[in-house]
Design a protein around this motif. Structure first.
Motif, PDB file in Angstrom:
ATOM      1  N   ILE A  74       0.792  -1.308  -0.276  1.00 15.23           N
ATOM      2  CA  ILE A  74      -0.077  -0.046  -0.073  1.00 15.23           C
ATOM      3  C   ILE A  74       0.946   1.384   0.032  1.00 15.23           C
ATOM      4  O   ILE A  74       2.121   1.259   0.601  1.00 15.23           O
ATOM      5  CB  ILE A  74      -1.126  -0.085   1.283  1.00 15.23           C
ATOM      6  N   GLU A  90      -2.432   4.515   3.260  1.00 12.22           N
ATOM      7  CA  GLU A  90      -2.207   3.674   4.539  1.00 12.22           C
ATOM      8  C   GLU A  90      -3.463   3.496   5.474  1.00 12.22           C
ATOM      9  O   GLU A  90      -3.413   2.560   6.358  1.00 12.22           O
ATOM     10  CB  GLU A  90      -1.009   4.359   5.378  1.00 12.22           C
ATOM     11  N   LEU A  93      -4.781   0.167   5.172  1.00 12.81           N
ATOM     12  CA  LEU A  93      -4.106  -0.966   5.693  1.00 12.81           C
ATOM     13  C   LEU A  93      -4.458  -1.186   7.406  1.00 12.81           C
ATOM     14  O   LEU A  93      -4.767  -1.942   7.813  1.00 12.81           O
ATOM     15  CB  LEU A  93      -2.575  -0.701   5.438  1.00 12.81           C
ATOM     16  N   LEU A  94      -4.401   0.113   7.831  1.00  9.11           N
ATOM     17  CA  LEU A  94      -4.627   0.081   9.397  1.00  9.11           C
ATOM     18  C   LEU A  94      -6.220  -0.187   9.676  1.00  9.11           C
ATOM     19  O   LEU A  94      -6.408  -0.936  10.585  1.00  9.11           O
ATOM     20  CB  LEU A  94      -4.298   1.621   9.825  1.00  9.11           C
ATOM     21  N   ARG A  97      -6.436  -3.888   9.385  1.00  6.35           N
ATOM     22  CA  ARG A  97      -5.685  -4.831  10.313  1.00  6.35           C
ATOM     23  C   ARG A  97      -6.640  -4.773  11.771  1.00  6.35           C
ATOM     24  O   ARG A  97      -6.905  -5.690  12.269  1.00  6.35           O
ATOM     25  CB  ARG A  97      -4.465  -4.289  10.889  1.00  6.35           C
ATOM     26  N   ARG A 107       7.239 -11.621  11.863  1.00  7.41           N
ATOM     27  CA  ARG A 107       8.221 -11.345  10.696  1.00  7.41           C
ATOM     28  C   ARG A 107       9.408 -12.270  10.972  1.00  7.41           C
ATOM     29  O   ARG A 107      10.337 -11.856  11.797  1.00  7.41           O
ATOM     30  CB  ARG A 107       8.504  -9.993  10.636  1.00  7.41           C
ATOM     31  N   ARG A 135       5.388  -8.466  16.352  1.00  9.97           N
ATOM     32  CA  ARG A 135       5.101  -7.081  16.350  1.00  9.97           C
ATOM     33  C   ARG A 135       3.515  -6.995  16.736  1.00  9.97           C
ATOM     34  O   ARG A 135       2.866  -7.610  16.057  1.00  9.97           O
ATOM     35  CB  ARG A 135       5.319  -6.458  15.088  1.00  9.97           C
ATOM     36  N   TYR A 142      -0.161   3.994  16.579  1.00  8.93           N
ATOM     37  CA  TYR A 142      -0.868   3.793  15.354  1.00  8.93           C
ATOM     38  C   TYR A 142      -2.344   4.233  15.460  1.00  8.93           C
ATOM     39  O   TYR A 142      -3.176   4.526  14.401  1.00  8.93           O
ATOM     40  CB  TYR A 142      -0.640   2.446  14.688  1.00  8.93           C
ATOM     41  N   ASP A 247       7.662  -2.002  13.676  1.00  5.04           N
ATOM     42  CA  ASP A 247       7.698  -1.422  12.390  1.00  5.04           C
ATOM     43  C   ASP A 247       9.152  -1.220  11.959  1.00  5.04           C
ATOM     44  O   ASP A 247       9.705  -1.532  11.018  1.00  5.04           O
ATOM     45  CB  ASP A 247       6.908  -0.371  12.261  1.00  5.04           C
ATOM     46  N   GLU A 276       1.469 -11.165   4.045  1.00  6.53           N
ATOM     47  CA  GLU A 276       1.974 -10.117   3.267  1.00  6.53           C
ATOM     48  C   GLU A 276       3.408  -9.755   3.563  1.00  6.53           C
ATOM     49  O   GLU A 276       4.056 -10.081   4.634  1.00  6.53           O
ATOM     50  CB  GLU A 276       1.225  -8.639   3.555  1.00  6.53           C
ATOM     51  N   ILE A 278       6.964  -7.668   4.097  1.00  2.92           N
ATOM     52  CA  ILE A 278       7.115  -6.800   4.885  1.00  2.92           C
ATOM     53  C   ILE A 278       7.450  -5.141   4.298  1.00  2.92           C
ATOM     54  O   ILE A 278       7.308  -4.178   4.803  1.00  2.92           O
ATOM     55  CB  ILE A 278       8.196  -6.876   5.807  1.00  2.92           C
TER      56      ILE A 278
HETATM   57  C1  IPM Z   1       4.619  -2.041   7.424  1.00  5.11           C
HETATM   58  C2  IPM Z   1       3.953  -0.613   7.007  1.00  5.11           C
HETATM   59  C3  IPM Z   1       2.913   0.071   7.382  1.00  5.11           C
HETATM   60  C4  IPM Z   1       3.001   0.099   8.785  1.00  5.11           C
HETATM   61  C5  IPM Z   1       2.656   1.049   6.833  1.00  5.11           C
HETATM   62  C6  IPM Z   1       2.541   1.130   5.325  1.00  5.11           C
HETATM   63  C7  IPM Z   1       1.330   1.858   7.266  1.00  5.11           C
HETATM   64  O1  IPM Z   1       5.472   0.103   6.990  1.00  5.11           O
HETATM   65  O2  IPM Z   1       3.642  -2.962   7.209  1.00  5.11           O
HETATM   66  O3  IPM Z   1       5.412  -2.298   7.905  1.00  5.11           O
HETATM   67  O4  IPM Z   1       3.711   0.924   9.158  1.00  5.11           O
HETATM   68  O5  IPM Z   1       2.878  -0.695   9.579  1.00  5.11           O
END
Ligand code: IPM
Ligand code: MN
Length: 354
Positions: A74, A90, A93-94, A97, A107, A135, A142, A247, A276, A278
């Motif tokens: 993203i 972004e 994505l948040l 999640r 990871r 993580r 966030y 992160d 996904e 990283i």
């Molecule tokens: C990650 C990415 C994301 C995050 C961004 C794209 C919001 O850097 O998945 O590590 O910060 O979590």
């Protein structure tokens, strides 16, 4: 088996790299007689362009009703350079999640023997490193409220919030991994400065003493952990940490592997699981057939193993990736001037499985 997979290609190189993972999953399906049904959905800048929402309800519906989710990347430079944009990719994505309840992001980091020299660090430092970063993914800075600007617009604030419940459930995940590995959890925090970090220490120690006292738990401040990660990466087994530190540290961990284009991840939690790479959307490479698809293909391997319980199939994908790397069938990030592009690497790995 028959499984439905939500595929969310996203932005930048996302569509190219997810296409390679789908190729490899199809090869696995053909070889082991599984049927994978893919349901494509929009997310990120691509979704904003279509409907103004970076994580539309239709996408959420598709993720919720699928057996697992494969996600690309993203981010789009047109938003990065516009701090006034109201909607940002972004956020998609948040929101994803959070609404899928994906509170733990795993990871793994383990350099390939044939690629030790690809790391900017000395071989003697990276050789033998083998750790995972767990993580926390749905809390901390966030998501904490309040966030934003004051009325005059000349001050901005973010809030770091954690509850014991949020810490405990992700710590459970870290101890479960440690039990299957070398039995060591390192909690990374900033307890000398932050109240949230002190709650992390207290809660993780409580859980350890209550249920996991046979495992070794130690603590490191995040600044020190960053230094140790690149000077002594063999010292780590399972790193447990909050959202923002995780992160930052997981990008740093990419240096150990030689390319961030090789690192997969899995996110699990209350309702779903999502896989996904990283790395980000690498917009400079979009459409050029040069991005490394291996991180996404390895994410699909994690999906096979963790979400579908297909250990043999996952191992076959890993071995195919290792063989491609050992034989130099790699993109330019690993083999400068390589004649293999994203799609050729995907074809080769899929071919090895068949
Ligand atoms: C990650 C990415 C994301 C995050 C961004 C794209 C919001 O850097 O998945 O590590 O910060 O979590
Ligand atoms: Mn990141």
């Amino acid at each position: 088996m028959k499984k439905t997979i939500a595929v969310l290609p996203g932005d930048g190189i996302g569509p190219e790299i997810t296409a390679q993972a789908v190729k490899v999953l199809d090869a696995v399906g053909a070889k082991y007689s599984h049927t994978f049904e893919y349901r494509y959905a929009d997310i990120g800048a691509a979704a904003i362009d279509k409907c103004g929402d970076p994580y539309p309800d239709t996408t959420h519906g598709i993720c919720m009703s699928s057996d697992s989710v494969l996600f690309g990347a993203i981010g789009d430079p047109k938003y990065d350079n516009d701090p006034t944009a109201k909607v940002r990719p972004e956020q998609g994505l948040l929101k994803m999640r959070k609404s899928l309840g994906l509170y733990a992001n795993i990871r793994p980091v383990k350099p390939y023997p044939s690629l030790l020299s690809a790391s900017p660090l000395k071989d003697t430092i990276v050789d033998g490193a083998d750790f995972i970063v767990v993580r926390e993914l749905t809390g901390g800075m966030y998501f904490g409220e309040p966030r934003g600007r004051n009325e005059a617009g000349d001050k901005a604030f973010d809030t770091c919030v954690y509850s014991k419940m949020e810490i405990r459930r992700v710590a459970e995940v870290a101890f479960a991994f440690a039990a299957r590995r070398r039995g060591r959890v390192t909690l990374v925090d900033k307890a000398n400065v932050l109240a949230t970090s002190r709650l992390w220490r207290e809660t993780v120690k409580e859980l350890h003493d209550e249920k996991y006292s046979d495992m070794c738990l130690d603590f490191l401040f995040v600044d020190n952990a960053a230094m140790k990660m690149v000077s002594n990466p063999r010292d780590f087994d399972v790193i447990l940490t909050e959202n923002m530190f995780g992160d930052i540290l997981s990008d740093l961990a990419g240096v150990i592997n030689g390319s961030i284009g090789l690192l997969p991840s899995a996110s699990t939690g209350e309702r779903s699981s999502l896989y996904e790479p990283i790395h980000g959307s690498y917009p400079q490479a979009a459409g050029k057939n040069i991005a490394n698809p291996v991180a996404t293909i390895l994410s699909a391997a994690m999906m096979l193993e963790d979400a579908f319980g297909a250990a043999e199939e996952g191992a076959a994908v890993r071995q195919a990736c290792e063989k491609a790397i050992a034989e130099g069938v790699c993109t330019q990030d690993i083999v400068p001037g390589s004649r293999y592009g994203t799609s050729e690497v995907g074809d080769y790995i899929a071919g090895l499985i068949g």
